[in-house]
Design an enzyme around this catalytic site. Structure first.
Site, short mmCIF file in Angstrom:
data_model
loop_
_atom_site.label_atom_id
_atom_site.label_comp_id
_atom_site.label_asym_id
_atom_site.label_seq_id
_atom_site.Cartn_x
_atom_site.Cartn_y
_atom_site.Cartn_z
N ARG A 87 -52.32 -10.57 29.52
CA ARG A 87 -51.73 -9.94 30.69
C ARG A 87 -52.24 -10.69 31.92
O ARG A 87 -53.44 -10.91 32.06
CB ARG A 87 -52.15 -8.48 30.76
CG ARG A 87 -51.39 -7.67 31.76
CD ARG A 87 -51.86 -6.26 31.78
NE ARG A 87 -51.51 -5.50 30.59
CZ ARG A 87 -52.01 -4.30 30.31
NH1 ARG A 87 -52.92 -3.75 31.11
NH2 ARG A 87 -51.66 -3.66 29.24
N TYR A 143 -37.79 -14.55 14.52
CA TYR A 143 -36.84 -15.64 14.27
C TYR A 143 -37.03 -16.74 15.30
O TYR A 143 -37.03 -16.46 16.50
CB TYR A 143 -35.43 -15.05 14.35
CG TYR A 143 -34.31 -15.97 14.01
CD1 TYR A 143 -34.31 -16.70 12.82
CD2 TYR A 143 -33.21 -16.09 14.85
CE1 TYR A 143 -33.25 -17.53 12.50
CE2 TYR A 143 -32.14 -16.92 14.54
CZ TYR A 143 -32.17 -17.63 13.35
OH TYR A 143 -31.12 -18.45 13.03
N GLY A 202 0.23 2.20 -10.51
CA GLY A 202 -0.78 1.71 -9.58
C GLY A 202 -0.71 2.34 -8.21
O GLY A 202 -1.68 2.30 -7.45
N GLY A 215 13.05 -3.00 -13.55
CA GLY A 215 12.98 -1.58 -13.89
C GLY A 215 11.69 -1.24 -14.62
O GLY A 215 11.00 -2.11 -15.16
N ARG A 248 7.79 -0.65 2.07
CA ARG A 248 7.64 0.36 3.13
C ARG A 248 6.23 0.47 3.70
O ARG A 248 6.00 1.17 4.68
CB ARG A 248 8.12 1.73 2.62
CG ARG A 248 9.63 1.86 2.66
CD ARG A 248 10.11 3.12 1.98
NE ARG A 248 10.08 2.98 0.51
CZ ARG A 248 10.29 3.98 -0.33
NH1 ARG A 248 10.51 5.20 0.13
NH2 ARG A 248 10.27 3.77 -1.63
C1 UD1 Z 1 10.47 6.66 -11.39
C2 UD1 Z 1 11.19 7.35 -12.56
C3 UD1 Z 1 11.62 8.75 -12.14
C4 UD1 Z 1 10.42 9.54 -11.70
C5 UD1 Z 1 9.69 8.80 -10.60
C6 UD1 Z 1 8.38 9.51 -10.30
C7 UD1 Z 1 12.28 5.53 -13.74
C8 UD1 Z 1 13.54 4.87 -14.05
N1 UD1 Z 1 12.34 6.57 -12.92
O1 UD1 Z 1 11.44 6.53 -10.36
O2 UD1 Z 1 12.25 9.43 -13.23
O3 UD1 Z 1 10.83 10.82 -11.22
O4 UD1 Z 1 9.36 7.45 -11.01
O5 UD1 Z 1 7.74 8.92 -9.22
O6 UD1 Z 1 11.24 5.17 -14.25
N2 UD1 Z 1 7.66 -0.78 -11.22
C9 UD1 Z 1 7.34 -1.99 -11.79
N3 UD1 Z 1 8.32 -2.83 -12.18
C10 UD1 Z 1 9.63 -2.51 -12.03
C11 UD1 Z 1 9.96 -1.28 -11.43
C12 UD1 Z 1 8.96 -0.44 -11.05
O7 UD1 Z 1 6.16 -2.33 -11.96
O8 UD1 Z 1 10.48 -3.35 -12.42
C13 UD1 Z 1 6.59 0.13 -10.81
C14 UD1 Z 1 6.58 0.36 -9.33
O9 UD1 Z 1 5.66 -0.53 -8.70
C15 UD1 Z 1 6.07 1.80 -9.24
C16 UD1 Z 1 6.55 2.44 -10.53
O10 UD1 Z 1 6.85 1.37 -11.40
O11 UD1 Z 1 4.67 1.84 -9.25
C17 UD1 Z 1 7.75 3.34 -10.35
O12 UD1 Z 1 8.83 2.57 -9.86
P1 UD1 Z 1 9.82 3.17 -8.78
O13 UD1 Z 1 10.90 2.19 -8.51
O14 UD1 Z 1 9.06 3.70 -7.64
O15 UD1 Z 1 10.44 4.38 -9.62
P2 UD1 Z 1 11.25 5.58 -9.04
O16 UD1 Z 1 12.59 5.10 -8.65
O17 UD1 Z 1 10.47 6.30 -8.05
#
Ligand code: UD1
Ligand code: CA
Length: 460
Positions: free
Chosen positions: A438, A385, A101, A78, A15
């Site tokens: 001059r 220069y 991050g 995940g 996004r």
């Molecule tokens: C997650 C939480 C949710 C919480 C929310 C808060 C889980 C399952 N859910 O949801 O309970 O309310 O954050 O913002 O954790 N990332 C990875 N690798 C992955 C997936 C994600 O590095 O495979 C990182 C993403 O870059 C991000 C963070 O983990 O920085 C959170 O992932 P995101 O998919 O945004 O989690 P949410 O669905 O928002």
């Protein structure tokens, strides 16, 4: 207690609609990820592991000077799967804290409270109360208020989704327990992902104690998915920096119109007009006064320095009581002694200007050493220069350089020397003498200016 921090940064950040990986988008002039790494450092983390995905090379390069350990998560299966990838790097840690991050304003004080509150527990989670919890995981508690588990938006029942206490995703766990929980995760849920948040229910099922703490502000736990959210956090952060300055004795004409991208240190009774941008490390002594629309980077301004409107100052040291601008440009290695005056449309680069000297109008001083009490007239240029090499100009104390002089370096102007206006000086000008080049002025008596001949057919 040895603390390992795992920062999740593998998300694609679609996004943002950007070629730059999301966690490298800057907040206050630094990548979001750098803010999170700095928070881990302030917490005293013994090791910081960053889990990265696509664009990893770029992310690693941007944070090359931080001592992070890098772990790739090739497929984003995940948040639980992401932390699992980092586990081999934290085997010697007592506790593991998970950060994100793309949640750049995480506050080390809040994390410190979380760690302290969970000192006697196997797990601690940061939870927050939200008027509109849509999209977040919900914290489910029993009738006595004990945490039971966390439920994702897409998996919750209507009753569960009515809960306003959300899971921020931040948690700290005993490393040995976390190992076991993560290895037991399944992806049998609405998104087919390995949820980190499932470890809460697993801990409770195993009879472990789960502590929870709230952040002081929601911004600390707000993630950035698009540039609108990034801008909101930028303004929040800048507002806090502005308030810190004011509490420290600076007057800001408008705290909404100052941007600090780095560190600004101010003395007492500093006054800052609107639209100042500070970058890198900037220091203002007591009583410094900054006019509107200035950009100041990596510079030190002594006590009582006045900078008038529209100046650009970079890599400069300015002595006490100096007056700069309006419309002045100080470039790297400009060293101005106390009580110097640098006026409008003057550029100074790699040059020292001695105490009380004045360079007031339309001048370029580069690669020069100017003594004390020197007056440099309007339009003077150091010709430093030759197209291939740079040469220095030296001007002794008390010299007076007439307007529009060209000083062809390498060249020395002696102390107390006077240079006639319009001169091109390419050899030493002796101390105390008038030197000028001059052409003699002549007048041609009776000379007539040419006349236009009348156009043919034009009316009389
Ligand atoms: C997650 C939480 C949710 C919480 C929310 C808060 C889980 C399952 N859910 O949801 O309970 O309310 O954050 O913002 O954790 N990332 C990875 N690798 C992955 C997936 C994600 O590095 O495979 C990182 C993403 O870059 C991000 C963070 O983990 O920085 C959170 O992932 P995101 O998919 O945004 O989690 P949410 O669905 O928002
Ligand atoms: Ca998700």
């Amino acid at each position: 207690m040895k603390l390992g921090v795992v920062i999740l940064a593998a998300g694609t950040g679609k996004r943002m609609r950007s070629d730059l990986p999301k966690v490298l988008h800057p907040l206050a002039g630094r990548p979001m990820l750098a803010h999170v790494v700095a928070a881990a450092t302030r917490l005293g983390a013994a090791r910081t592991v960053v889990v990265y995905g696509h664009g990893g090379e770029q992310v690693r390069a941007a944070l090359a000077d931080s001592a992070c350990v890098w772990v790739e998560q090739a497929q984003q299966l995940g948040t639980g799967h992401a932390v699992l990838q980092a586990l081999p790097q934290v085997q010697d840690m007592d506790r593991v804290l998970v950060l994100y991050g793309d949640v750049p304003l995480v506050d080390p004080d809040t994390l410190g409270r979380l760690i302290a509150a969970s000192a006697d527990c196997e797990l601690g989670v940061l939870t927050a109360l939200m008027d509109d919890p849509t999209g977040y995981g919900r914290i489910i508690r029993d009738a006595t208020g004990r945490i039971l588990r966390s439920v994702e938006q897409k998996d919750g029942t209507a009753e569960e989704l009515a809960v306003q206490e959300v899971n921020t995703g931040f948690l700290v766990a005993e490393r040995v327990r976390l190992d076991g929980w993560l290895k037991g995760l399944t992806n049998a849920n609405a998104q087919g992902e390995y949820y980190l948040t499932d470890v809460i229910g697993m801990a409770v099922a195993a009879g472990e104690r789960v502590a929870s703490v709230h952040p002081l502000t929601l911004e600390e736990v707000s993630g950035v998915n698009d540039r609108v959210q990034l801008a909101v956090l930028e303004r929040f952060h800048q507002r806090r920096l502005a308030e810190d300055l004011m509490r420290n004795g600076a007057t800001l004409a408008d705290p909404a119109r100052i941007d600090i991208r780095g560190r600004l240190t101010t003395g007492r009774d500093v006054a800052i007009d609107i639209n100042l941008i500070c970058e890198g490390d900037v220091t203002f002594g007591d009583g410094v006064c900054i006019g509107p629309n200035c950009l100041i980077r990596d510079s030190i301004l002594g006590d009582g320095v006045q900078v008038f409107a529209n100046c650009v100052i970079e890599g400069a040291q300015i002595g006490a009581g100096a007056r700069i601008g309006p419309f002045a440009r100080l470039r790297p290695e400009a060293r101005l002694a106390p009580d110097t005056h640098i006026g409008n449309f003057v550029e100074i680069k790699k040059a020292t200007v001695g105490e009380g000297s004045k360079v007031n109008h339309l001048t370029y001083i580069g690669d020069a050493d100017i003594g004390a009490g020197v007056n440099v007239g309007a339009g003077t240029i150091t010709c430093n220069y030759d197209g291939a090499n740079k040469f220095r100009t030296t001007i002794g104390d008390g010299a007076f350089i007439g307007s529009n002089a060209s000083l062809v370096a390498p060249v020395t102007i002696g102390a107390g020397a006077t240079i006639g206006a319009g001169s091109v000086i390419s050899a030493e000008a002796p101390a105390g003498e008038l030197t000028l080049t001059r052409a003699r002025q002549t007048t041609i008596p009776g000379w007539q200016r040419p006349q236009k001949s009348p156009k043919p057919g034009a009316a009389e």
